[in-house]
Write a protein that holds these residues in place. Structure first.
Motif, PDB file in Angstrom:
ATOM      1  N   LYS A 200       0.818  -1.219   0.000  1.00 17.43           N
ATOM      2  CA  LYS A 200       0.000   0.000   0.000  1.00 17.43           C
ATOM      3  C   LYS A 200       0.851   1.268   0.000  1.00 17.43           C
ATOM      4  N   ASN A 201       2.138   1.093   0.205  1.00 19.31           N
ATOM      5  CA  ASN A 201       3.053   2.231   0.276  1.00 19.31           C
ATOM      6  C   ASN A 201       3.534   2.579  -1.135  1.00 19.31           C
ATOM      7  N   GLY A 202       3.077   3.690  -1.653  1.00 21.22           N
ATOM      8  CA  GLY A 202       3.404   4.089  -3.015  1.00 21.22           C
ATOM      9  C   GLY A 202       4.868   4.399  -3.241  1.00 21.22           C
ATOM     10  N   ARG A 203       5.632   4.532  -2.171  1.00 17.07           N
ATOM     11  CA  ARG A 203       7.059   4.829  -2.308  1.00 17.07           C
ATOM     12  C   ARG A 203       7.859   3.569  -2.670  1.00 17.07           C
ATOM     13  N   ASN A 256      14.955 -13.926 -14.028  1.00 17.74           N
ATOM     14  CA  ASN A 256      14.438 -12.608 -13.666  1.00 17.74           C
ATOM     15  C   ASN A 256      13.557 -12.618 -12.426  1.00 17.74           C
ATOM     16  N   ASP A 257      12.689 -13.630 -12.298  1.00 15.00           N
ATOM     17  CA  ASP A 257      11.728 -13.630 -11.196  1.00 15.00           C
ATOM     18  C   ASP A 257      12.307 -14.142  -9.886  1.00 15.00           C
ATOM     19  N   LEU A 258      13.565 -14.615  -9.892  1.00 15.90           N
ATOM     20  CA  LEU A 258      14.188 -15.107  -8.667  1.00 15.90           C
ATOM     21  C   LEU A 258      15.163 -14.098  -8.058  1.00 15.90           C
ATOM     22  N   ILE A 259      15.362 -12.977  -8.723  1.00 14.92           N
ATOM     23  CA  ILE A 259      16.225 -11.928  -8.175  1.00 14.92           C
ATOM     24  C   ILE A 259      15.427 -10.632  -8.182  1.00 14.92           C
ATOM     25  N   ARG A 260      15.315 -10.017  -7.026  1.00 23.13           N
ATOM     26  CA  ARG A 260      14.497  -8.817  -6.893  1.00 23.13           C
ATOM     27  C   ARG A 260      15.333  -7.649  -6.379  1.00 23.13           C
ATOM     28  N   ILE A 261      14.968  -6.473  -6.854  1.00 20.57           N
ATOM     29  CA  ILE A 261      15.558  -5.219  -6.380  1.00 20.57           C
ATOM     30  C   ILE A 261      14.434  -4.374  -5.813  1.00 20.57           C
ATOM     31  N   ALA A 262      14.640  -3.871  -4.615  1.00 23.88           N
ATOM     32  CA  ALA A 262      13.645  -3.011  -3.970  1.00 23.88           C
ATOM     33  C   ALA A 262      14.050  -1.557  -4.161  1.00 23.88           C
ATOM     34  N   GLU A 263      13.097  -0.751  -4.593  1.00 23.12           N
ATOM     35  CA  GLU A 263      13.328   0.680  -4.773  1.00 23.12           C
ATOM     36  C   GLU A 263      12.412   1.467  -3.849  1.00 23.12           C
ATOM     37  N   VAL A 264      12.942   2.521  -3.276  1.00 20.49           N
ATOM     38  CA  VAL A 264      12.168   3.449  -2.455  1.00 20.49           C
ATOM     39  C   VAL A 264      12.351   4.841  -3.047  1.00 20.49           C
ATOM     40  N   ASP A 265      11.248   5.457  -3.420  1.00 21.92           N
ATOM     41  CA  ASP A 265      11.281   6.766  -4.096  1.00 21.92           C
ATOM     42  C   ASP A 265      12.156   6.707  -5.348  1.00 21.92           C
ATOM     43  N   GLY A 266      12.113   5.560  -6.041  1.00 21.44           N
ATOM     44  CA  GLY A 266      12.846   5.405  -7.290  1.00 21.44           C
ATOM     45  C   GLY A 266      14.315   5.054  -7.138  1.00 21.44           C
ATOM     46  N   LYS A 267      14.797   4.910  -5.911  1.00 17.62           N
ATOM     47  CA  LYS A 267      16.206   4.615  -5.668  1.00 17.62           C
ATOM     48  C   LYS A 267      16.370   3.164  -5.216  1.00 17.62           C
ATOM     49  N   PRO A 268      17.258   2.378  -5.865  1.00 17.41           N
ATOM     50  CA  PRO A 268      17.502   1.001  -5.416  1.00 17.41           C
ATOM     51  C   PRO A 268      18.131   0.991  -4.022  1.00 17.41           C
ATOM     52  N   VAL A 269      17.497   0.286  -3.088  1.00 15.52           N
ATOM     53  CA  VAL A 269      17.985   0.289  -1.713  1.00 15.52           C
ATOM     54  C   VAL A 269      18.164  -1.111  -1.134  1.00 15.52           C
ATOM     55  N   ALA A 270      17.686  -2.142  -1.833  1.00 18.23           N
ATOM     56  CA  ALA A 270      17.802  -3.503  -1.316  1.00 18.23           C
ATOM     57  C   ALA A 270      17.727  -4.490  -2.468  1.00 18.23           C
ATOM     58  N   PHE A 271      18.243  -5.682  -2.243  1.00 15.44           N
ATOM     59  CA  PHE A 271      18.181  -6.732  -3.254  1.00 15.44           C
ATOM     60  C   PHE A 271      18.109  -8.089  -2.572  1.00 15.44           C
ATOM     61  N   MET A 272      17.667  -9.069  -3.318  1.00 21.18           N
ATOM     62  CA  MET A 272      17.680 -10.458  -2.860  1.00 21.18           C
ATOM     63  C   MET A 272      17.956 -11.342  -4.064  1.00 21.18           C
ATOM     64  N   ILE A 273      19.004 -12.156  -3.953  1.00 16.59           N
ATOM     65  CA  ILE A 273      19.381 -13.090  -5.011  1.00 16.59           C
ATOM     66  C   ILE A 273      18.959 -14.492  -4.602  1.00 16.59           C
ATOM     67  N   SER A 327      13.151  -4.494   7.275  1.00 19.75           N
ATOM     68  CA  SER A 327      12.539  -5.818   7.385  1.00 19.75           C
ATOM     69  C   SER A 327      11.330  -5.936   6.468  1.00 19.75           C
ATOM     70  N   GLN A 328      10.602  -4.832   6.268  1.00 13.41           N
ATOM     71  CA  GLN A 328       9.445  -4.865   5.374  1.00 13.41           C
ATOM     72  C   GLN A 328       9.879  -5.188   3.941  1.00 13.41           C
ATOM     73  N   LEU A 329      10.927  -4.530   3.476  1.00 12.76           N
ATOM     74  CA  LEU A 329      11.436  -4.809   2.137  1.00 12.76           C
ATOM     75  C   LEU A 329      11.908  -6.256   2.025  1.00 12.76           C
ATOM     76  N   ALA A 330      12.572  -6.735   3.070  1.00 13.95           N
ATOM     77  CA  ALA A 330      13.054  -8.121   3.061  1.00 13.95           C
ATOM     78  C   ALA A 330      11.891  -9.098   2.966  1.00 13.95           C
ATOM     79  N   PHE A 331      10.862  -8.896   3.787  1.00 11.95           N
ATOM     80  CA  PHE A 331       9.712  -9.804   3.760  1.00 11.95           C
ATOM     81  C   PHE A 331       9.002  -9.759   2.409  1.00 11.95           C
ATOM     82  N   MET A 332       8.900  -8.580   1.808  1.00  8.85           N
ATOM     83  CA  MET A 332       8.245  -8.473   0.512  1.00  8.85           C
ATOM     84  C   MET A 332       9.022  -9.239  -0.560  1.00  8.85           C
TER      85      MET A 332
END
Length: 384
Positions: A200-203, A256-273, A327-332
């Motif tokens: 629900k967080n648009g950022r 592609n679907d097994l590696i994710r990058i998390a962006e906050v306000d358009g900036k990459p801030v986290a990843f999971m391989i 932790s929210q980004l990690a869980f997502m």
């Protein structure tokens, strides 16, 4: 009566092949050992084929008795590790050893003495091990979890090695753990609520990587990794030659679907391989791509179907690490990859790690999704 144990340096291509072949005999009766592809194992110890040697040097040793090879070990020095803060494990005067295999304890003791002598001659004052050969490859000795096979890029060892190493005067300095989780089950309600809140967080945007832009995506992940992990025990930055090698090795199992990058306000801030467990595919090959192993592996790579996926790396930039958003980004990311692993690769199990024993944040995340520790690895130290 057995003859004298002789230790000699590995100097030729034939010696290196002998070095690689030894574990195939020692683990022939171990159902949980995964024979590495011999071409990759040889590349690891060949300076011209491993970018790690651009900032490191190593001496390999073989033990022989009665005309047979009965053991092996490596001694090595990473010049980048020598520049790292001592409180993070490495630092000035710290050498390493690894790739140890031996038939008996007296063979190990002779090999270890040779490795220690070489490191002392190079000016080293302390030694860490086993590390084979970079800390990014297979650090630590397996001390729990012998009863099931390791996943891709994780080590295996004989239970008796622990006693041999400790009786040689090595002291435990750090533990690394892996956690396994049943991904056929949804995560606990509290995790689901955190994920829905993030959605629900648009950022926040959690996106797949784009393999067609491999170099660009790799640079983004590396930037986050170097920031997120820089204060961790054992951290040594990856160099361009190593990054190139990792790209060549891992690109075939990047999906592609097994590696994710998390962006906050358009900036990459986290990843999971996450990687499909290629060990399941290479184990039956017994180290050989010929005559038909290459075809079997190529077919598998087109559409992997596996029991297990492994999460070798996850990172969140430092500025967010103490926040709830981390932790929210990690869980997502974990949840989205869980769904993809189950639906697209047939996986029923995930392995997370390795995780440092003092990384309370990652251990908490692993425990919150109801995973359990399944393997433990020990790194030792000794004054020289």
């Amino acid at each position: 009566m057995a003859g004298t144990i002789t230790i000699r340096k590995v100097e030729t291509t034939r010696d290196r092949k002998t070095f690689i072949d030894l574990p195939f005999r020692l683990y022939a009766d171990d159902p949980h050992w995964v024979p590495p592809l011999k071409s990759e194992a040889l590349g690891l110890i060949t300076p011209e084929k491993n970018g790690w040697f651009s900032h490191a040097k190593a001496q390999l040793f073989l033990a022989e008795q009665d005309g047979r090879v009965v053991g092996r070990i490596s001694a090595h020095i990473d010049t980048l590790a020598l520049t790292m803060p001592p409180e993070q494990g490495f630092g000035p005067g710290v050498g390493q050893w690894g790739l140890m295999e031996a038939e008996r304890e007296d063979v190990f003791q002779a090999l270890f003495a040779a490795a220690e002598a070489w490191l002392r001659d190079q000016g080293m004052k302390r030694v860490l091990g086993p590390i084979s050969m970079s800390v990014w490859e297979e650090p630590g000795l397996l001390i729990e979890g012998y009863d099931h096979a390791p996943t891709i890029m994780m080590g295996h060892a004989k239970p008796q090695y622990r006693g041999w190493i400790e009786r040689a005067g090595n002291l435990p300095v750090k533990q690394l753990m892996t956690y396994e989780v049943d991904i056929t089950r949804e995560f606990p309600p509290i995790v689901q609520r955190i994920i829905k809140s993030g959605e629900k967080n648009g950022r926040i945007v959690i996106r797949n990587v784009d393999k067609s832009k491999f170099d660009t995506e790799a640079a983004i992940i590396l930037g986050i990794l170097n920031d997120a992990w820089s204060d961790n025990w054992g951290f040594v930055p990856l160099t361009p030659p190593e990054i190139k090698d990792v790209g060549v090795k891992l690109k075939p199992i990047v999906f592609n679907d097994l590696i994710r990058i998390a962006e906050v306000d358009g900036k990459p801030v986290a990843f999971m391989i996450t990687l499909p467990d290629m060990n399941e595919a290479i184990k039956p090959l017994n180290g050989n791509l010929l005559p038909f192993g290459w075809a079997k592996l190529l077919l598998w790579l087109r559409k992997p179907r596996v029991r297990t996926v492994r999460v070798p790396l996850m990172g969140v930039v430092k500025e967010l690490q103490s926040s709830r958003m981390a932790s929210q980004l990690a869980f997502m990311m974990i949840e989205y990859i869980r769904r993809a692993s189950l639906a697209n690769y047939g996986a029923t199990r995930a392995e997370i790690g390795w995780i440092l024993d003092d990384n309370q944040g990652m251990r908490s995340i692993a425990e919150t999704i109801e995973s359990r520790m399944n393997k433990k690895y020990q790194v030792y130290e000794k004054a020289l």
